[in-house]
Design an enzyme around this catalytic site. Structure first.
Site, mmCIF file in Angstrom:
data_model
loop_
_atom_site.group_PDB
_atom_site.id
_atom_site.type_symbol
_atom_site.label_atom_id
_atom_site.label_comp_id
_atom_site.label_asym_id
_atom_site.label_seq_id
_atom_site.Cartn_x
_atom_site.Cartn_y
_atom_site.Cartn_z
ATOM 1 N N ASN A 180 -7.167 -2.278 6.246
ATOM 2 C CA ASN A 180 -8.329 -2.253 7.129
ATOM 3 C C ASN A 180 -7.923 -2.862 8.475
ATOM 4 O O ASN A 180 -6.789 -3.341 8.639
ATOM 5 C CB ASN A 180 -9.531 -2.964 6.505
ATOM 6 C CG ASN A 180 -9.281 -4.435 6.222
ATOM 7 O OD1 ASN A 180 -8.542 -5.108 6.938
ATOM 8 N ND2 ASN A 180 -9.882 -4.952 5.155
ATOM 9 N N GLU A 231 -6.648 -6.512 8.376
ATOM 10 C CA GLU A 231 -5.335 -6.622 7.727
ATOM 11 C C GLU A 231 -4.237 -6.098 8.648
ATOM 12 O O GLU A 231 -3.143 -6.680 8.735
ATOM 13 C CB GLU A 231 -5.346 -5.837 6.412
ATOM 14 C CG GLU A 231 -6.245 -6.460 5.343
ATOM 15 C CD GLU A 231 -6.613 -5.492 4.229
ATOM 16 O OE1 GLU A 231 -7.121 -5.964 3.194
ATOM 17 O OE2 GLU A 231 -6.423 -4.263 4.405
ATOM 18 N N ASP A 250 -11.811 0.126 -1.871
ATOM 19 C CA ASP A 250 -11.390 0.661 -3.175
ATOM 20 C C ASP A 250 -11.856 2.100 -3.337
ATOM 21 O O ASP A 250 -11.116 2.972 -3.811
ATOM 22 C CB ASP A 250 -11.983 -0.183 -4.314
ATOM 23 C CG ASP A 250 -11.520 -1.630 -4.287
ATOM 24 O OD1 ASP A 250 -10.452 -1.898 -3.710
ATOM 25 O OD2 ASP A 250 -12.228 -2.483 -4.843
#
Length: 488
Positions: free
Chosen positions: A189, A192, A259
């Site tokens: 993301n 990150e 996820d």
């Protein structure tokens, strides 16, 4: 196959309308608890909900939370390979919810990312992983890294999978992505990504850092998810592609949305969608996921309905999705070998038209199947791709043969025909002749047994008008249902 850190997610819902006398803190009056599987387990559940056969591999504690997670996974037909470790505890995250707001999170986990994991645990992990990869039953590997220790040595996993040409999709964590070198697909993301490369003052600088990171890591594809700003895909040497966020629903909770995105991309590519279409589909799935509370999975039907009914989705993706759906429906028809009603005829015709296949049609009562029938059906099948047999209904047979016929009822006659290897589909007609069904099906080849002239065959005018052919298969001498009945 999913490999990574699994965890127990517990949601505790209640009301906070009192302050404690012991300390100036709110009191939660608990109303209900909701237990869910989180981390890599949530990825596995999302993939399973989208129709994939999923195996999950992880290291867990010898404790009740691990048993609870395994029970949830198995209830959704996920195959679990859990390596039990007595020196650690399975990660738990307990979220306290009041008036639909998370007011506190309580984490149960070891101090360091792999504290308690032994060399023997990792050797077992590698051994199980290699065995699964060598089985050649997995189309893709997902590495779901929450930095809890399971993927501390994931370079070896990536190398093993790549040797078998199995694509590796990674959801990364940490201040460095060096562990994920040579993976097929990397999905950080925005937070990150910037933790690794730093922030950017312009789009050009952002894109330059993304390309540089992709090249350093030697990954084939890099997808950066940016929340409400959508996603940015760096695919091969192509220019970066921006995929808008799909926000048809109100954002309720972003937990586990990443996820869902990764599981959807893997499910879509496994079903032969292009990577670009897969990312677009994943954007829709993320929009659905954030409208739900907590870690959750979405079904393939839920996703398809959202795409087809959405005004913000390109028509090409909708058409592609509908074709995929029709393929699934056609496969179900093939398994059943019967066509009933206009809807199923439409599914049949869509497939024939798309795949440019030919239809062979023959018909009859097929009351008492004998060698002559088998000879006719075998010959008919050779004239085209799909042999459709028109079968007179019980009422139609009575009109043709008399009140004492048929000897075998409609269901039995259908089942007998379905069992014959040359018959692809059976369609029942209620009229005395098959003229209407021939007009509906428009076969490329019309086959009749006997010594007819082509113009004498019912429906021949329709077939010829559409450029089709008439084929006559001679009767086998002495073989007929009437003769069989006489012998009986």
């Amino acid at each position: 196959m999913v490999v990574g850190d699994v965890m127990k997610d517990l949601y505790i819902f209640g009301n906070t309308d009192r302050i404690s006398q012991e300390a100036p803190v709110p009191i939660l009056g608990v109303k209900k608890n909701d237990l869910k599987a989180g981390g890599a387990a949530n990825v596995a559940l999302n993939a399973a909900a989208l129709g994939l056969k999923v195996t999950i591999l992880s290291i867990v504690g010898e404790d009740k939370p691990a048993e609870e997670i395994e029970r949830i996974l198995k209830s959704q037909s996920v195959n679990c390979i859990f390596i039990r470790c007595s020196n650690t505890q399975t990660v738990q995250k307990h979220r306290i919810i009041s008036q639909n707001q998370q007011i506190l999170r309580i984490d149960y986990e070891a101090g360091k990312s792999n504290e308690g994991f032994s060399g023997d645990n990792y050797l077992k992990l590698f051994s199980y992983f290699k065995k699964e990869v060598d089985s050649e039953k997995h189309k893709a590997i997902i590495l779901s890294d929450y930095k809890k220790g399971v993927l501390a040595y994931c370079k070896r996993l990536i190398s093993t999978a790549k040797k078998k040409s199995i694509p590796v999709f990674v959801d990364p964590k940490g201040a460095s992505f060096s562990n994920y070198k040579y993976s097929t697909f990397l999905k950080p993301n925005l937070k990150e990504f910037e933790r690794v490369v730093g922030s950017s003052v312009s789009r050009a600088e952002f894109n330059s850092k993304a390309v540089k990171l992709k090249n350093i890591l030697n990954v084939d594809n890099l997808l950066i998810t940016k929340g409400q700003s959508g996603m940015l895909l760096f695919q091969g040497k192509k220019a970066p592609l921006t995929v808008s966020a799909h926000n048809s629903k109100e954002v309720f909770d972003v937990t586990g949305a990443g996820d869902t995105v990764l599981a959807t991309i893997v499910a879509a590519t496994a079903n032969n969608y292009s990577l670009v279409d897969a990312v677009k589909i994943a954007s829709v799935s993320a929009g659905i996921a954030v409208s739900k509370f907590g870690t959750s999975s979405i079904s393939s039907n839920e996703l398809k309905a959202e795409i087809i009914n959405s005004s913000g989705i390109t028509s090409s993706l909708k058409i592609n999705l509908k074709l995929k759906k029709n393929d699934e429906l056609f496969e179900n028809l093939c398994k059943r070998k019967t066509i009933k009603g206009k809807k199923e005829l439409g599914i049949f015709f869509d497939h024939i038209k798309t795949e440019k296949k030919s239809i062979v049609f023959t018909n009859g009562c097929f009351d008492i199947i004998h060698a002559g029938h088998i000879f006719l059906l075998e010959k008919a099948k050779k004239f085209g791709d799909f042999l459709v047999v028109g079968l007179n209904s019980d009422k139609s047979v009575k009109q043709l043969k008399g009140e004492n016929r048929p000897i075998n009822g409609e269901k039995d006659r259908i089942n007998v025909l379905k069992s014959i290897m040359w018959v692809d589909f059976v369609v029942v007609f209620k009229e005395k002749t098959p003229y209407k069904i021939i007009e509906t099906i428009c076969p490329n080849v019309l086959v009749k047994g006997g010594d007819y002239l082509p113009n004498e065959i019912i429906g021949s005018d329709l077939v010829k008008r559409n450029g089709g052919k008439i084929k006559i298969v001679p009767f086998k001498k002495g073989l007929s249902s009437t003769n069989v009945m006489k012998k009986i």
